[in-house]
Design an enzyme around this catalytic site. Sequence first.
Site, PDB file in Angstrom:
ATOM      1  N   GLY A  44      11.241  14.800  69.172  1.00 23.50           N
ATOM      2  CA  GLY A  44      12.700  14.877  69.010  1.00 23.50           C
ATOM      3  C   GLY A  44      13.379  13.650  68.445  1.00 23.50           C
ATOM      4  O   GLY A  44      14.422  13.749  67.807  1.00 23.50           O
ATOM      5  N   ASP A 102      17.753  14.308  79.859  1.00 28.38           N
ATOM      6  CA  ASP A 102      18.190  15.520  80.548  1.00 28.38           C
ATOM      7  C   ASP A 102      17.990  15.285  82.049  1.00 28.38           C
ATOM      8  O   ASP A 102      18.805  14.616  82.676  1.00 28.38           O
ATOM      9  CB  ASP A 102      17.357  16.677  79.984  1.00 28.38           C
ATOM     10  CG  ASP A 102      17.787  18.031  80.459  1.00 28.38           C
ATOM     11  OD1 ASP A 102      18.982  18.243  80.686  1.00 28.38           O
ATOM     12  OD2 ASP A 102      16.921  18.921  80.603  1.00 28.38           O
ATOM     13  N   LYS A 130      22.748  13.760  78.843  1.00 27.08           N
ATOM     14  CA  LYS A 130      23.284  14.921  79.572  1.00 27.08           C
ATOM     15  C   LYS A 130      23.277  14.579  81.058  1.00 27.08           C
ATOM     16  O   LYS A 130      22.440  15.066  81.821  1.00 27.08           O
ATOM     17  CB  LYS A 130      22.352  16.114  79.313  1.00 27.08           C
ATOM     18  CG  LYS A 130      23.015  17.401  78.885  1.00 27.08           C
ATOM     19  CD  LYS A 130      22.052  18.549  78.972  1.00 27.08           C
ATOM     20  CE  LYS A 130      21.249  18.793  77.732  1.00 27.08           C
ATOM     21  NZ  LYS A 130      20.403  20.017  77.821  1.00 27.08           N
ATOM     22  N   PHE A 151      22.615  23.383  75.904  1.00 25.79           N
ATOM     23  CA  PHE A 151      21.382  23.139  75.176  1.00 25.79           C
ATOM     24  C   PHE A 151      21.717  22.959  73.700  1.00 25.79           C
ATOM     25  O   PHE A 151      22.320  23.822  73.073  1.00 25.79           O
ATOM     26  CB  PHE A 151      20.373  24.281  75.370  1.00 25.79           C
ATOM     27  CG  PHE A 151      18.986  23.840  75.049  1.00 25.79           C
ATOM     28  CD1 PHE A 151      18.202  23.221  76.023  1.00 25.79           C
ATOM     29  CD2 PHE A 151      18.458  23.984  73.760  1.00 25.79           C
ATOM     30  CE1 PHE A 151      16.920  22.768  75.723  1.00 25.79           C
ATOM     31  CE2 PHE A 151      17.185  23.528  73.461  1.00 25.79           C
ATOM     32  CZ  PHE A 151      16.417  22.928  74.440  1.00 25.79           C
ATOM     33  N   ASP A 158      15.052  20.406  69.082  1.00 29.02           N
ATOM     34  CA  ASP A 158      14.626  21.766  68.772  1.00 29.02           C
ATOM     35  C   ASP A 158      14.918  22.756  69.882  1.00 29.02           C
ATOM     36  O   ASP A 158      15.132  22.389  71.037  1.00 29.02           O
ATOM     37  CB  ASP A 158      13.115  21.796  68.519  1.00 29.02           C
ATOM     38  CG  ASP A 158      12.325  21.641  69.816  1.00 29.02           C
ATOM     39  OD1 ASP A 158      12.598  20.675  70.559  1.00 29.02           O
ATOM     40  OD2 ASP A 158      11.477  22.489  70.105  1.00 29.02           O
TER      41      ASP A 158
END
Length: 178
Positions: A44, A102, A130, A151, A158
């Site tokens: 990512g 996350d 997040k 999301f 992705d």
Amino acid sequence: MNGVDVSEVMISANEIKAMVEHTAALINKDYGDEELLVIGILTGSFIFAADLIRHLTMPVKIDFMQVSSYQGQTSTGVLTIKKDCSFDIEGKNVLIVEDIIDTGYTLKCLKELLLKRNPKSLKICTAFDKPERRVNEIEADYKGITIPDKFIVGYGLDYDGEFRNLKDICVVSMNGGN
Ligand code: IMP
Ligand code: MG
């Protein structure tokens, strides 16, 4: 039609560009002329890492690691290293570059692992954060843009392997079937 809808733009390419420049300026200020080893976390972060290092002014080396974390039965989680970095990090200033934090499991495990290798310093830089989803105390030293609990895809991130090539950050939603 059933499928994934990514038409809602959350963060534009221009806003991302400004975030990268601002983040790089903070890093430049903190490290001065000291050499920095940037470790991008695949997959990512590949676009963010590539953009970020081109705004850094100290001597920079770049490497990548690929890891996956599983929560497992314990609160510490388990980290599987799919690709390790190829530099010896002992005595080096290391900056981990991540796409998004996350739950924080990935970075918590990775930080513990890399600290055992005795770097001179170890900091974390993430493009997106997040915080609502966090389940442990991990915090990035450099946080690009804080987002709500949605999301997102694009700019390297992705959904099931797709949409990494989008220039904007877009929100994933599901289309109902009619
Ligand atoms: P954590 O261990 O829960 O912090 O997981 C972080 C990783 O999950 C990130 O590096 C991403 O690969 C993935 N991830 C978490 N949230 C998103 C998202 O909104 N879009 C795409 N990937 C995400
Ligand atoms: Mg990732």
